[in-house]
Design a protein around this motif. Sequence first.
Motif, short mmCIF file in Angstrom:
data_model
loop_
_atom_site.label_atom_id
_atom_site.label_comp_id
_atom_site.label_asym_id
_atom_site.label_seq_id
_atom_site.Cartn_x
_atom_site.Cartn_y
_atom_site.Cartn_z
N GLY A 186 -1.90 -1.00 25.33
CA GLY A 186 -2.48 -1.58 24.12
C GLY A 186 -3.17 -2.89 24.40
N SER A 187 -4.08 -3.27 23.54
CA SER A 187 -4.90 -4.46 23.77
C SER A 187 -4.30 -5.72 23.15
CB SER A 187 -6.30 -4.25 23.20
OG SER A 187 -6.24 -4.24 21.77
N SER A 188 -3.32 -5.57 22.25
CA SER A 188 -2.75 -6.68 21.49
C SER A 188 -3.77 -7.33 20.57
CB SER A 188 -2.14 -7.74 22.42
OG SER A 188 -1.12 -7.20 23.21
N THR A 189 -4.90 -6.66 20.36
CA THR A 189 -5.94 -7.17 19.46
C THR A 189 -6.10 -6.19 18.30
OG1 THR A 189 -7.11 -8.23 21.27
CG2 THR A 189 -8.34 -7.89 19.23
N TYR A 190 -5.92 -6.70 17.09
CA TYR A 190 -6.02 -5.88 15.89
C TYR A 190 -7.01 -6.53 14.92
CZ TYR A 190 -1.70 -3.89 17.75
OH TYR A 190 -0.76 -3.30 18.57
N GLU A 191 -7.69 -5.72 14.15
CA GLU A 191 -8.61 -6.24 13.15
C GLU A 191 -8.31 -5.59 11.81
OE1 GLU A 191 -12.72 -6.05 14.03
OE2 GLU A 191 -12.57 -7.29 15.84
N PRO A 192 -8.53 -6.33 10.73
CA PRO A 192 -8.31 -5.75 9.40
C PRO A 192 -9.19 -4.53 9.18
CG PRO A 192 -8.57 -8.11 9.25
CD PRO A 192 -8.95 -7.73 10.64
N ARG A 193 -8.60 -3.52 8.56
CA ARG A 193 -9.37 -2.34 8.20
C ARG A 193 -9.13 -2.08 6.74
NH1 ARG A 193 -10.33 2.96 7.55
NH2 ARG A 193 -8.68 4.40 8.03
N SER A 194 -10.16 -1.71 6.03
CA SER A 194 -10.05 -1.57 4.60
C SER A 194 -8.94 -0.59 4.22
CB SER A 194 -11.37 -1.07 4.01
OG SER A 194 -11.27 -0.93 2.63
N LYS A 195 -7.95 -1.12 3.59
CA LYS A 195 -6.86 -0.39 2.98
C LYS A 195 -5.93 0.27 3.98
CE LYS A 195 -5.82 1.87 -1.33
NZ LYS A 195 -6.32 2.58 -2.49
N PHE A 196 -6.25 1.43 4.53
CA PHE A 196 -5.23 2.22 5.20
C PHE A 196 -4.66 1.50 6.41
CE2 PHE A 196 -3.56 5.10 8.30
CZ PHE A 196 -2.63 5.78 7.53
N LEU A 202 0.83 -1.20 0.00
CA LEU A 202 0.00 0.00 0.00
C LEU A 202 0.87 1.25 0.00
CD1 LEU A 202 -2.82 1.27 0.28
CD2 LEU A 202 -2.51 1.15 2.75
N VAL A 203 0.61 2.14 -0.93
CA VAL A 203 1.27 3.44 -0.95
C VAL A 203 0.33 4.42 -0.28
CG1 VAL A 203 2.23 5.27 -2.38
CG2 VAL A 203 2.52 2.87 -3.06
N ILE A 204 0.70 4.84 0.93
CA ILE A 204 -0.19 5.69 1.71
C ILE A 204 0.09 7.16 1.41
CG2 ILE A 204 -0.93 6.31 4.05
CD1 ILE A 204 0.12 3.55 4.93
N PRO A 205 -0.87 7.87 0.89
CA PRO A 205 -0.65 9.29 0.64
C PRO A 205 -0.56 10.07 1.94
CG PRO A 205 -2.95 8.73 0.30
CD PRO A 205 -2.24 7.44 0.59
N ASP A 206 0.04 11.22 1.89
CA ASP A 206 0.12 12.03 3.10
C ASP A 206 0.10 13.51 2.72
OD1 ASP A 206 0.24 12.53 5.81
OD2 ASP A 206 1.86 11.08 6.14
N ASP A 219 -9.49 21.72 3.73
CA ASP A 219 -9.02 20.89 2.63
C ASP A 219 -8.07 19.81 3.12
OD1 ASP A 219 -10.51 22.29 0.77
OD2 ASP A 219 -8.88 23.69 0.28
N GLN A 220 -7.24 20.16 4.08
CA GLN A 220 -6.30 19.18 4.63
C GLN A 220 -7.03 18.11 5.44
OE1 GLN A 220 -3.91 22.26 6.50
NE2 GLN A 220 -2.14 21.67 5.26
N ILE A 221 -8.03 18.52 6.21
CA ILE A 221 -8.83 17.55 6.96
C ILE A 221 -9.58 16.64 5.99
CG2 ILE A 221 -10.79 17.26 8.51
CD1 ILE A 221 -8.36 18.22 9.98
N SER A 222 -10.12 17.21 4.94
CA SER A 222 -10.83 16.42 3.93
C SER A 222 -9.91 15.40 3.28
CB SER A 222 -11.43 17.34 2.87
OG SER A 222 -12.11 16.60 1.89
N PHE A 223 -8.65 15.79 3.05
CA PHE A 223 -7.66 14.87 2.48
C PHE A 223 -7.45 13.69 3.41
CE2 PHE A 223 -3.38 13.24 2.08
CZ PHE A 223 -3.21 13.11 0.72
N LEU A 224 -7.28 13.94 4.71
CA LEU A 224 -7.08 12.85 5.67
C LEU A 224 -8.30 11.94 5.69
CD1 LEU A 224 -5.44 14.65 8.74
CD2 LEU A 224 -4.32 13.35 6.92
N ALA A 225 -9.48 12.53 5.62
CA ALA A 225 -10.70 11.73 5.63
C ALA A 225 -10.87 10.90 4.37
CB ALA A 225 -11.92 12.63 5.82
N GLY A 226 -10.15 11.25 3.32
CA GLY A 226 -10.24 10.51 2.07
C GLY A 226 -9.30 9.33 2.00
N ILE A 227 -8.44 9.15 3.01
CA ILE A 227 -7.53 8.00 3.05
C ILE A 227 -8.31 6.86 3.70
CG2 ILE A 227 -5.35 7.07 3.89
CD1 ILE A 227 -4.33 9.94 4.12
N HIS A 228 -8.79 5.92 2.90
CA HIS A 228 -9.63 4.83 3.41
C HIS A 228 -8.77 3.65 3.78
CE1 HIS A 228 -13.27 6.95 2.39
NE2 HIS A 228 -12.79 7.16 1.17
#
Length: 324
Positions: free
Chosen positions: A151-161, A118-122, A315-324
């Motif tokens: 931390g809980s040591s419990t992780y779940e898959p999250r779409s993409k990001f 995954l190439v994560i935009p920033d 615009d910057q907040i919107s960009f962060l919200a667009g990283i799924h």
Amino acid sequence: MTKLKKFRYIIALSCISLLFIQCSDDETVNLGDKPVADFTADDDDMTVEVGTIVTFTDASTNDPYLYTWRIPGGNPTYDNKSSVAVEFLAEGEQPITLTVRNDAGADEITKIVTVNPLVIPDLEGVTPTVKMTFDNNIENSGSAGGTGSGGSSTYEPRSKFGGMALKLNGTAGQDVLLDNYKGVNGSNARTVACWVKTDATATTALVHWGAAGTYSRASFKLQNSGVIRFEWQGGGMNAATPVNDNAWHHVAYTYDGSTVKLYVDGVLDASVASSTINTGVAGETGIYIGSQLGGSRYIGLIDDVRIYETALDVDQISFLAGIH
């Protein structure tokens, strides 16, 4: 042999022959052609990033009616419908095998999907001090660095990001403490943002720092009504849009020294003027993720927690919200 006996013999043989022919016809009923397996994908080049969902659809000939999909590197790994949507969470070349059947027989085909990292935009030109992606760890990849404790040591898959998200169930000690960074203090500008998925109906904390004292602490919270809240001791404000519907939402607040703004899914949801915030005046603390100084513990999934020492614009907040 008399003529009568011979005639009867011929008749008997004829009947047996007719019976045999009839039986042979029944046993060789035309079942048609066996299928030739094939399928299509809604991603034509079959090259995707981790976290991408691809839909595969049967394109076999000769009318199959039974389908078996095997996708060991996907989610799901098995299906028996004519079409299947698969999320790829593992990198590398992932085989997709379809077996089809009809009354005449079966056929099978395997194709390969190439799953790239995954190439994560920033954001350009601004670096977070805290960036917790919870990709099976509690490391801070922001400029402040360090590794959290708890931390809980419990992780779940999250779409993409980030691939994964941290799961918290409100148990003591599951919250994450990043103790090497004391947050943004005084009335300095800041942004706190994260992804949440919860159906909780209790008041809990998402991100907190600063000891209790008038105007001192900075608490990003989830209210029992399901709306987010930024709270400083002696003041605070709520957003309007609930986010406790057990779906992923991006939530954020900014403070520029004079105005607090709350954002839900990249959209400004509420704002209020305030010049009284003085975080840390009663004592500085590390960053708590999933609690308020160990209390008000969060229940749900949380991901991509970020802190910036500046007030991001819409615009910057919107960009962060667009990283799924």
